[in-house]
Design a protein around this motif. Structure first.
Motif, PDB file in Angstrom:
ATOM      1  N   LEU A 115       0.830  -1.213   0.000  1.00  0.00           N
ATOM      2  CA  LEU A 115       0.000   0.000   0.000  1.00  0.00           C
ATOM      3  C   LEU A 115       0.864   1.262   0.000  1.00  0.00           C
ATOM      4  CD1 LEU A 115      -2.829  -1.035   2.483  1.00  0.00           C
ATOM      5  CD2 LEU A 115      -3.064  -0.620   0.024  1.00  0.00           C
ATOM      6  N   LYS A 116       1.925   1.261   0.805  1.00  0.00           N
ATOM      7  CA  LYS A 116       2.831   2.415   0.821  1.00  0.00           C
ATOM      8  C   LYS A 116       3.461   2.633  -0.546  1.00  0.00           C
ATOM      9  CE  LYS A 116       4.244   2.374   5.688  1.00  0.00           C
ATOM     10  NZ  LYS A 116       5.388   2.124   6.589  1.00  0.00           N
ATOM     11  N   LYS A 117       3.872   1.548  -1.174  1.00  0.00           N
ATOM     12  CA  LYS A 117       4.509   1.648  -2.487  1.00  0.00           C
ATOM     13  C   LYS A 117       3.516   2.185  -3.525  1.00  0.00           C
ATOM     14  CE  LYS A 117       7.104  -1.050  -5.814  1.00  0.00           C
ATOM     15  NZ  LYS A 117       7.625  -2.363  -6.181  1.00  0.00           N
ATOM     16  N   ALA A 118       2.292   1.681  -3.462  1.00  0.00           N
ATOM     17  CA  ALA A 118       1.260   2.152  -4.396  1.00  0.00           C
ATOM     18  C   ALA A 118       0.945   3.620  -4.157  1.00  0.00           C
ATOM     19  CB  ALA A 118      -0.008   1.306  -4.245  1.00  0.00           C
ATOM     20  N   GLN A 119       0.933   4.030  -2.914  1.00  0.00           N
ATOM     21  CA  GLN A 119       0.659   5.433  -2.577  1.00  0.00           C
ATOM     22  C   GLN A 119       1.778   6.339  -3.106  1.00  0.00           C
ATOM     23  OE1 GLN A 119       0.545   6.335   1.608  1.00  0.00           O
ATOM     24  NE2 GLN A 119      -0.937   7.978   1.307  1.00  0.00           N
ATOM     25  N   GLN A 120       3.030   5.899  -2.950  1.00  0.00           N
ATOM     26  CA  GLN A 120       4.152   6.696  -3.432  1.00  0.00           C
ATOM     27  C   GLN A 120       4.161   6.785  -4.954  1.00  0.00           C
ATOM     28  OE1 GLN A 120       7.563   4.796  -1.726  1.00  0.00           O
ATOM     29  NE2 GLN A 120       7.335   5.814   0.256  1.00  0.00           N
ATOM     30  N   GLU A 121       3.776   5.707  -5.615  1.00  0.00           N
ATOM     31  CA  GLU A 121       3.747   5.712  -7.076  1.00  0.00           C
ATOM     32  C   GLU A 121       2.633   6.585  -7.638  1.00  0.00           C
ATOM     33  OE1 GLU A 121       3.515   1.597  -8.133  1.00  0.00           O
ATOM     34  OE2 GLU A 121       5.618   1.231  -7.695  1.00  0.00           O
ATOM     35  N   SER A 122       1.547   6.738  -6.861  1.00  0.00           N
ATOM     36  CA  SER A 122       0.421   7.532  -7.351  1.00  0.00           C
ATOM     37  C   SER A 122       0.626   9.038  -7.145  1.00  0.00           C
ATOM     38  CB  SER A 122      -0.875   7.092  -6.664  1.00  0.00           C
ATOM     39  OG  SER A 122      -0.845   7.418  -5.299  1.00  0.00           O
ATOM     40  N   ARG A 123       1.615   9.391  -6.347  1.00  0.00           N
ATOM     41  CA  ARG A 123       1.894  10.821  -6.126  1.00  0.00           C
ATOM     42  C   ARG A 123       2.585  11.395  -7.364  1.00  0.00           C
ATOM     43  NH1 ARG A 123       4.196  10.861   0.043  1.00  0.00           N
ATOM     44  NH2 ARG A 123       2.212  10.376   1.028  1.00  0.00           N
ATOM     45  N   PRO A 124       2.238  12.654  -7.696  1.00  0.00           N
ATOM     46  CA  PRO A 124       2.850  13.286  -8.891  1.00  0.00           C
ATOM     47  C   PRO A 124       4.291  13.683  -8.685  1.00  0.00           C
ATOM     48  CG  PRO A 124       1.088  14.679  -7.983  1.00  0.00           C
ATOM     49  CD  PRO A 124       1.193  13.470  -7.130  1.00  0.00           C
TER      50      PRO A 124
END
Length: 161
Positions: free
Chosen positions: A152-161
């Protein structure tokens, strides 16, 4: 003169052969702590063995403390580096207990209605074994949750611009 074969036939029982191969997979890191072991059906296909033979191989690894089983979910590789308050999680009952258990000599109570030392020891061993299995189950769930949090953390970081 007859030629000698290059390789000796494997005289181990099939369940020991399967247990040895699985133990090697665990020790070499091909199956990591917390990961689910192959199902009995997968073991049957991999080693070309019967259902009970595959179960016996898993029982050997469970008795050694390398894996633990969660009823209805499967078997998982134990994290043998874990310990709690000085007691190793991979505690196994002593050989004398296992020998008596296989002979059917271990009972829950003494002959006169009061427990003797041996049956009290067997009750304690059952309790410790159950606790060990519960700790392992919780450890597996904890490791799974940690993996989910990391994903989830990785997905959150990847979704940030």
């Amino acid at each position: 003169m007859t030629p000698t074969p290059n390789k000796k036939p494997d005289r181990r029982p099939p369940y020991q052969h399967a247990a040895d191969e699985l133990r090697r997979d665990i020790e070499q890191g091909r199956i990591k702590p917390g990961e689910q072991m192959p199902s009995v059906r997968e073991l049957q296909e991999r080693f070309r063995i019967a259902n009970m033979t595959a179960r016996s191989a898993l029982n050997v690894l469970r008795d050694e403390g390398l894996i633990y089983t969660i009823h209805g979910r499967g078997s998982y590789v134990a994290d043998i580096s874990d310990s709690t308050d000085g007691f190793a999680i991979d505690y196994n009952p002593p050989a004398w207990y296992l020998a008596k258990k296989s002979e059917g000599a271990v009972e829950e109570g003494g002959g006169e209605g009061k427990p003797d030392d041996e049956s009290a020891g067997s009750s304690l061993i059952h309790l410790l074994t159950d606790l060990r299995d519960q700790i392992r189950a919780l450890s597996a769930e904890h490791q799974e949750l940690r993996r989910e949090v990391e994903a989830l953390k990785k997905a959150q970081q990847e979704s940030r611009p």
